[in-house]
Structure formats: structure tokens, C-alpha cells
Design an enzyme around this catalytic site. Structure first.
Site, PDB file in Angstrom:
ATOM      1  N   CYS A 112      15.291  63.255  35.056  1.00  0.00           N
ATOM      2  CA  CYS A 112      14.082  62.895  34.299  1.00  0.00           C
ATOM      3  C   CYS A 112      14.416  62.714  32.829  1.00  0.00           C
ATOM      4  O   CYS A 112      13.995  63.515  31.976  1.00  0.00           O
ATOM      5  CB  CYS A 112      13.012  63.957  34.491  1.00  0.00           C
ATOM      6  SG  CYS A 112      12.328  63.964  36.158  1.00  0.00           S
ATOM      7  N   GLU A 113      15.184  61.721  32.532  1.00  0.00           N
ATOM      8  CA  GLU A 113      15.559  61.324  31.175  1.00  0.00           C
ATOM      9  C   GLU A 113      15.688  59.803  31.144  1.00  0.00           C
ATOM     10  O   GLU A 113      16.260  59.211  32.059  1.00  0.00           O
ATOM     11  CB  GLU A 113      16.904  61.935  30.754  1.00  0.00           C
ATOM     12  CG  GLU A 113      16.903  63.439  30.602  1.00  0.00           C
ATOM     13  CD  GLU A 113      16.235  63.905  29.316  1.00  0.00           C
ATOM     14  OE1 GLU A 113      15.957  63.056  28.436  1.00  0.00           O
ATOM     15  OE2 GLU A 113      15.975  65.122  29.198  1.00  0.00           O
TER      16      GLU A 113
ATOM     17  N   ARG B 231      43.369  62.346  29.401  1.00  0.00           N
ATOM     18  CA  ARG B 231      42.741  61.207  30.072  1.00  0.00           C
ATOM     19  C   ARG B 231      43.762  60.292  30.743  1.00  0.00           C
ATOM     20  O   ARG B 231      43.552  59.826  31.866  1.00  0.00           O
ATOM     21  CB  ARG B 231      41.932  60.422  29.035  1.00  0.00           C
ATOM     22  CG  ARG B 231      41.250  59.172  29.566  1.00  0.00           C
ATOM     23  CD  ARG B 231      40.771  58.299  28.414  1.00  0.00           C
ATOM     24  NE  ARG B 231      40.066  59.066  27.415  1.00  0.00           N
ATOM     25  CZ  ARG B 231      38.763  59.310  27.443  1.00  0.00           C
ATOM     26  NH1 ARG B 231      38.040  58.826  28.419  1.00  0.00           N
ATOM     27  NH2 ARG B 231      38.196  60.023  26.501  1.00  0.00           N
TER      28      ARG B 231
END
Length: 877
Positions: free
Chosen positions: A818-819, A751
Site C-alpha cells: 500500500c504505497e 555487487r
């Protein structure tokens, strides 16, 4: 309210200056400047001052001493003020001679040897002299500088209020004052002039006797005067620029709290913040007088504003602590269902003048906390309390302890975000947990020795989990270091400098990840400059984009892979790569992947005996790394902590004998030890502990050549956040290397190298208002960037098409999946003019962004573009 409003109305502005702010000539010059500024605005000014720094303590010691000792202490206090008068160019005898004579008389007053109310009255007179002396000296000095400043005796204007059940001690040495003016009070006060100076800390009771407001009472005096005068504001000038999300001297990453409402400020002050006395907020709140906190030495710095107009932003605003807490645990089977048990117990506390703060109860136990009030620490009241409680219950005193408190609105609704904090407390001995009835705080009482070490770690966890919403710029400001940092503004981030090019890229198609390779090189060279590190392996799971791999290959990095697929991808991008520069650290991978990696000649890590026993021939005569679980994990979210009993990674230390037996049977050699405790860690001390545990195992084995400390270096995702302290990390590694030089050091960052280099470009699709919530829809969602949904991760979101335009009201930024969890950011302030088609950048997405994308809902994968240099053409990957 801006500064000019008080001027237009000709209202009072109360300026309070503490002991350090009145202790030198230069500080009085600054006080004069502040007076001049407020007068120039047209405001009436009342200055409230404390005693010179250290004088109240000296007066307290005088009260505690014997006869000869009192005289000596009085002489020393007089000498200090005489010397300060000379520093100010004043004639001490003319200005404060009567007060010094009063000090001498009180030091020999027979009431000092008395008991009860008479001695308490004497103490109040002695302790109040410090403010009388400092205000006289200040008034005379400023008058000599041409500032007309009338001197007012606060005791003539502040009246103590007698409270029910108040002890004789509190009625004299810790009083409350009236805050509603009697008829004509304001007119009589104003008749003394428009520019006045008075004292904090002191008042009189209705019989005319001297009283004091208790420790920190000067803040409260200023607030009482503000309420009585109906002031435009009360300004508290001190040695820090405001309230912070934690004590900045203990937690360097603590952020200034730019604006608070009275309730949250009250909780922060009450639970340990030293900037403001808790009792000063009530009078301002009742009278709706704004309260400002400012820095005497740095008057241009932003401060904290406390008023009734602050936004009610949910989330933890501060973590505060109080040391010296005393717990009294009372236990008896007889309390179960006994009517009146607590009434009997608390009557005894009342009898001894002790106020109970926190309460924890069970069927057979009640534990309460007592704050370290002067009544508690300066007398034998605790012994007497225990004697009186013993006939009722078994008593246990637990001390010293510290109370660590999380303060903010809606604490109960934040419990799901507090799991990292709760886990940290779970590793310590917690004596008491208390959740406030007003839903504004959650307190943990621990051994006092743990307090200072826990605070930085807990603060970081609150930020990383999203429980502390530092992105809310209406509340959170810069760190203290950022406020006082020399030089100009920090350079804007790369995506801001290249905004025009990014908008053009976004218009060619979104969602699209864009990577700035120059920043990858910069981060790689920072790590390469750490001489104590022998090998650096980039964790390619963070971002396997070919352009990034080529840059890091050029910078001499090795590569850490966790699957055979990653190894094959790496070798396809870098076909001539030496296998010695590849480190394979899988978790529960198929046996065939280990076999293939060993056949290629790369470094292979194992972490359990079952693996060796399942296929001993594959590991025969092989040099392996062993991944150990040091017994703890760290990181910004529970799902990125890769150490500890709950994590699937690494061999538990207690299983080492069984593993070594399996290794001997397989004929494998352990030449390296590896541990990786998590991701998003900012405290170098954690790697020190990891190193110590690896060294302890290495000494047992005798075959170890290198120690791999893993990665996990933190990245500041929030604007203005302090980044990872690489200098401290390097110094720590250098110290470890010099202490144990026989082992080479490896690290495996991911990272840190790539997070800041990437942005995710998206376009606004729709803007919809529903039930009071405005939602800005993007064509990117959780299928493009999973981190917000998976980790509650926070990413900055900027409208590049309207960069620099004023922000609008808070919005929720959502995607097309769609969540219900497809939310990229809550309460974000995009420009009010934002419109469909605008190109938006989600920043710090270079790590764990595109690599975690999916085709959920059968939506397409995001494009990826690498930029090499400033404003150069796009290179597609």
C-alpha cells in the site's frame, strides 16, 4: 514503412552517399549493390553524392589562397580526380575533362581578387565542383558495370529561396531550397529516367547563379529531392549505422537510436550529432518522408529510422555536444527595466549576420552563444561586433567553450532523475544553462577542455538514474561494438537457459530469490586473476546467503562486514574462518561493536577522531585502517555515493591532523588506508584518482602497509548493456602497483560478484486497466525488492511462463504494498498473453535484494534457493 512498400508504389527512393562512401572503387561497387537492391524492389532510384572525401576542404583552401597558390591547389585537385578515374578504369579526359578545365579557369578568374557579391559568386562555383566531379566519375563507372544511371545536374532542379534578413554571404554560400514542387516538376524530372545520379550541396538562385547549401549540405539536398519527389524514403548512407545516444567514438556504451520522431532527431542533430546535417530533417518532416540512416560498409546492420510514426517515449534519448562555441556576455545596470534594450543589442547581431543560439539573462546581464558558423570563424566579425556593442554595454567574449545538451521528450518532468548529472556539472565551471521552450533539451555550456571527459560519465549517469530509458527497445538498440562484434549472438543469460526449472520452482512458492552459484564462482575467478591485487574481501552486505559465502570461501576470498551481526553470521556459516580474512568497516556503529571486533582479531576500520577520543583504551596498541573521504563520490544514484561532502562516510582530508593527534594519544597505529567512493562505477579512472589520494596520505604517515580501494565495480542491468571493463580495471591496477610497489592493494567487491547470479521469481496476481494504463500486479513488491523504489533502479522483468512470445503494449509492473511507490517497472513489454498465475523473473537481483527485504504490511519475507550447476535440484537456504 517496409522496404517493399516503395517498390509496390513505384515511388522514388533517394540514396545519399557521403564523401567517404564515394572515395574508393569498392565503395562505388557497394553503391551499385544498393541501387540494384532498390531497383529489384521496383522503386525508382535517385542517388545523391558528395564530393570525394577531403575535396571540399581542398576547394575551400583554394578559395582562401593567393594567385599562384590557387593554381597549385587546382592542379592538385585535378591530379587526384585524374588518378581516381584511372583507378576506376575510366578515361579522365572523356569523363571529366570539361570540369577540370572549368576548375583551371576558376583558379585564375579575376573575381577571386574582388570583394562582395562577385567574389561570393565565384566561391560558390568553385566549391560546387567537387560534387560535379564525383557524380560524373560515379555515373561513368557504374554505367561501365552495366548499371544504367542517368546523370542529372542538381542545379537545374533545386532552387534557392531568399530569406528575410539573409546576409549576402548566406544568400550564396548557405542557401535554403524550395521543397514544394511547381506544377509539372515531378513529371519533368521523371522523364529523365527511373535511375538517376545527381549532386548534393549545389543549387541555383532565381537569377541562375551558382549557390551552395553550406557545410553538410548534401544531406539537405537529398532531403529536398525527397520532399520534391514525394519519395517513399530518403536513405543517408554514411560511416556509422545511425544516430546514437552519444558519439560512440567518445562514449563506447552509447546505444543506437533505432527509431526517432522528427522533433527529437532535429534536436539531436542541431545540438552536435555529426551523423546528419540538422537542416535535412525539416524538408522530410514537412513532406512526411521517412529518413533512414545506414552504414555503407555494413549494409546489413540496423540503422536509425526517423519518421512521424515513432512512439513518443519520454526520457533522455541522447547527450550531444558542440565544440567551438563562443559566448558573448553583455553587462550594464542600464538594461534593468529598459524598454528595447534587447532589440537594440540583437539589431547589432543582425547587422553582422550572426545568429544567436542560447540565451541566459539576469537583471544586469545577458549572455548569448554563437555557433561556430563559417561567417564567424572565417572573418573578423567578432571584433566588429564587440566594437559596436561597447557603447551600449560592457562586453566579454568567453571562448572556447562547449555546449553539452541532453535531448529528449519531457525534460522538465525528468529533473528529479537528473540529480547525478546536475551534481557532476556542479563540480565544474558552468558558464550558461539553457532549457528549451519546447521541453526537448537542456544545455550546459562549459570550458571546451572538459567536454570529452564529461560525456562518458554523464551518459552512464543518465542510464543508471533511469533518465535515459535504454530498456525501451523500440527506441534504443545495441552499442556500436555489439553491432560490429564478430561471431554470433551472445549466449543467453543463465535464467533464460534454465527457465523451465525456474518456472517449476516458482510454482512451489513465490516471491522467491534464486541464485546460480556457478556464476558467482566465475566472477570470483575473474577477480582472482588480477595479479596486482593482494587481498579480496567480499562485501557481504550485498548478499549474505550461506551458499554464496561458502563458495567465496572456497575461492579464497576474505569478507568485509559492516556490523557485528554480519561478523557473527559469517562465523556461524564458516566457523573455522581465520579472523585475518575478516575486514570490519562500520559506520557510526556502537562502541561495543568495535570492541567485540577487536577482541576477535579482525581488521578494523575507523573514520573519525571522535571515536578514538571517546574510548582511547579500546584502540590502544591496535593496528587500524583509516577510511578517508577522497572528496568526491560516484555511483548510479545519489544514495549509493559514499564519498564527497554530502556523504557520511570517511574522514575528510582536511581533518587528518586532528585525527592523527587523537590516534597518537590513543596509541593506535594506522597500517592501512581505505576509501570507497560509491557503487555502480564503470570508469577505472576513478580508482586511479582514489589511489593517488591514498598514496599522498600514506607518504605523510609512514606506517601504512596496504591501500584498500573499495569496491563499486559496475554491473550492466539493461539487456545487451556492456559490462564492466575488467581488463581495463586490471591494467590500471597493474600500472598503479608497478608505480608504487611498497603498498599492498586490497579491494572489496560486492555487487560485481553476485548481482547477475540472482533472480526474483514472482507470480502475476492481477492485470488491471485504469485510465489508459495497464498494470500487471505481482505477489512481489517493494517489500521483496526495494531497489526500484529506493534508487529508481531498473531491473529486467521477463514472463518465464511465456518466454519468447511477442511483447504486448507497455505495462506498469506493480506489487501488493500500500504505497504509490510500489512500482517495479514502468513501460515494460510483457507478452500480450500474460495472465494471472504466470511466473515472472526480475533479473540481476542477487545483490541488495533479499537482504533489504522487509515484512512491511506484514507480508512474508521471500524464500531463497541456491542452484549449484545447470538444471540441478534446488538447495534451500
Amino acid at each position: 514503412m517496409d522496404e517493399g512498400q516503395g517498390a509496390r508504389a513505384g515511388r522514388w527512393v533517394v540514396l545519399k552517399f557521403g564523401g567517404t562512401s564515394v572515395a574508393t572503387r569498392s565503395r562505388w561497387d557497394r553503391i551499385g549493390e544498393r541501387i540494384g537492391e532498390r531497383r529489384a524492389e521496383g522503386a525508382r532510384v535517385l542517388v545523391v553524392v558528395s564530393a570525394l572525401s577531403g575535396v571540399t576542404n581542398a576547394l575551400s583552401e583554394l578559395c582562401a589562397g593567393g594567385g599562384a597558390d590557387r593554381a597549385a591547389r587546382a592542379a592538385a585537385i585535378a591530379a587526384r580526380h585524374t588518378a581516381f578515374a584511372e583507378e576506376l578504369g575510366l578515361d579522365a579526359e572523356a569523363v571529366i575533362g570539361d570540369l577540370l578545365a572549368r576548375l583551371h579557369a576558376l583558379s585564375t578568374d579575376p573575381r577571386a581578387e574582388a570583394e562582395g557579391p562577385s567574389r561570393l559568386a565565384w566561391q560558390a562555383s568553385v566549391l560546387g565542383l567537387g560534387e560535379l566531379l564525383s557524380s560524373r566519375l560515379g555515373q561513368a563507372y557504374l554505367h561501365a558495370q552495366g548499371i544504367g544511371l542517368g546523370w542529372v545536374d542538381a542545379r537545374d532542379w533545386l532552387r534557392a529561396v531568399r530569406l528575410p534578413n539573409q546576409s549576402a554571404w548566406a544568400a550564396r554560400l548557405a542557401v535554403n531550397c524550395r521543397i514544394e514542387p511547381e506544377p509539372g516538376w515531378r513529371e519533368r524530372f521523371a522523364a529523365q529516367g527511373d535511375c538517376l545520379i545527381t549532386q548534393g550541396f549545389i543549387a541555383r538562385d532565381d537569377e541562375g547563379g551558382d549557390c551552395i547549401l553550406g557545410r553538410g549540405g548534401s544531406d539537405t539536398s537529398a532531403a529536398c529531392f525527397g520532399a520534391l519527389l514525394g519519395a517513399a524514403r530518403v536513405e543517408i548512407w554514411t560511416d556509422v549505422p545511425g544516430m546514437f545516444s552519444a558519439n560512440p567514438r567518445v562514449v563506447p556504451k552509447a546505444r543506437l537510436l533505432a527509431r526517432l520522431d522528427y522533433a527529437e532527431a532535429q534536436e539531436i542533430a542541431t545540438t552536435g550529432a555529426k551523423v546528419l546535417h540538422p537542416r535535412c530533417i525539416g524538408p522530410c518532416r514537412e513532406a512526411r518522408v521517412p529518413l533512414w540512416i545506414r552504414d555503407t560498409e555494413h549494409p546489413d546492420l540496423a540503422g536509425t529510422v526517423i519518421d512521424h510514426g515513432a512512439d513518443a517515449v519520454p526520457g533522455v534519448k541522447a547527450i550531444s555536444s558542440r565544440r567551438g562555441i563562443v559566448l558573448v556576455s553583455m553587462e550594464t545596470v542600464g538594461m534593468w527595466q529598459q524598454v528595447g534594450f534587447l532589440a537594440d543589442v540583437f539589431a547589432i547581431f543582425k547587422q553582422h549576420g550572426l545568429s544567436v543560439d542560447l540565451i541566459g539573462s539576469a537583471e544586469t546581464n545577458v549572455t548569448v552563444s554563437l555557433d561556430p558558423s563559417e561567417n564567424l570563424v572565417t572573418s573578423n566579425v567578432l571584433d566588429a561586433l564587440c566594437r559596436d556593442l561597447e557603447p551600449i554595454c560592457r562586453v566579454k567574449v568567453i571562448a572556447p567553450t562547449a555546449a553539452i545538451t541532453l535531448v529528449g521528450r519531457g525534460m522538465r518532468s525528468l529533473l528529479h532523475r537528473l540529480s547525478p548529472v546536475l551534481a557532476s556539472f556542479g563540480r565544474e565551471r558552468v558558464h550558461l544553462i539553457s532549457q528549451s521552450s519546447n521541453d526537448l533539451n537542456l544545455t550546459f555550456v562549459v570550458d571546451e577542455a572538459l567536454e570529452e571527459g564529461l560525456l562518458p560519465h554523464l551518459h552512464e549517469q543518465l542510464v543508471q538514474s533511469g533518465a535515459m530509458p535504454v530498456w525501451e527497445t523500440a527506441v534504443f538498440g545495441p552499442t556500436l561494438a555489439e553491432l560490429r562484434r564478430a561471431g554470433g549472438e551472445a549466449a543467453p543469460p543463465w535464467w533464460q537457459r534454465q527457465a523451465a526449472a525456474l518456472v517449476r520452482l516458482g510454482q512451489t512458492g513465490t516471491p522467491r530469490y534464486v541464485y546460480q552459484l556457478d556464476l558467482v564462482r566465475q566472477r570470483a575467478r575473474e577477480l582472482a586473476a588480477i595479479d596486482a591485487v593482494d587481498r579480496r574481501f567480499y562485501a557481504i552486505k550485498a548478499n549474505p546467503h550461506p551458499a554464496i559465502l561458502r563458495v567465496l570461501d572456497e575461492e579464497g576470498f576474505g569478507f568485509e562486514c559492516v556490523s557485528l551481526g554480519e561478523i557473527e553470521h559469517l562465523r556461524a556459516v564458516l566457523p573455522g574462518l581465520d579472523p585475518d580474512r575478516i575486514l570490519f568497516t562500520p559506520s557510526f556503529a556502537p562502541l561495543d561493536e568495535y570492541a567485540a571486533a577487536l577482541a576477535l582479531g579482525v581488521h578494523v576500520t575507523v573514520d573519525n577522531a571522535a571515536l578514538l577520543r571517546a574510548a582511547p583504551d579500546r584502540f590502544r596498541d591496535r593496528a587500524l585502517l583509516l577510511r578517508l573521504d577522497p572528496g568526491f563520490g560516484q555511483g548510479h544514484h545519489e544514495k549509493v555515493r559514499t564519498g564527497g561532502r554530502e556523504a557520511k562516510f570517511g574522514l575528510a582530508i582536511e581533518d587528518l591532523p586532528d585525527f592523527l593527534a587523537a590516534a597518537r594519544a590513543a596509541g593506535a597505529r594506522i597500517t592501512g588506508l581505505h576509501a570507497h567512493i560509491g557503487s555502480g562505477i564503470f570508469e577505472p579512472a576513478h580508482w586511479r584518482e582514489v589511489h593517488a589520494r591514498l598514496v599522498a596520505v600514506a607518504e605523510q604517515l609512514g606506517s601504512v602497509e596496504h591501500l584498500d580501494l573499495g569496491g563499486g565495480l559496475g554491473v550492466a542491468y539493461e539487456p545487451g548493456g556492456e559490462g564492466f571493463d575488467l581488463a581495463a580495471y586490471a591494467a590500471m591496477l597493474d600500472e598503479l602497483r608497478r608505480a608504487v610497489p611498497q603498498y599492498r592493494l586490497w579491494i572489496e567487491p560486492g555487487r560485481y560478484l553476485v548481482a547477475e547470479c540472482g533472480v526474483l521469481l514472482a507470480r502475476i496476481t492481477q492485470i488491471v486497466d485504469k485510465a489508459g494504463v495497464r498494470r500487471v500486479g505481482l505477489d512481489a513488491g517493494m517489500h521483496s525488492l526495494l531497489r526500484p523504489a529506493l534508487y529508481n533502479a531498473w531491473h529486467r522483468i521477463e514472463n518465464l511462463s511465456r518466454l519468447g512470445q511477442p511483447p504486448g503494449p507497455p505495462v506498469e509492473v506493480v506489487g501488493p504494498i500500500c504505497e504509490s511507490g510500489d512500482v517495479l517497472g514502468r513501460r515494460r513489454r510483457l507478452p500480450a498473453t500474460s495472465a494471472p498465475g504466470d511466473v515472472v523473473a526480475i533479473t540481476h537481483t542477487g545483490a541488495y535484494g533479499a537482504v533489504m527485504a522487509s515484512r512491511y504490511n506484514l507480508r512474508g519475507l521471500p524464500e531463497e534457493t541456491a542452484l549449484d550447476g545447470v538444471e540441478q535440484g534446488a538447495g534451500h537456504g
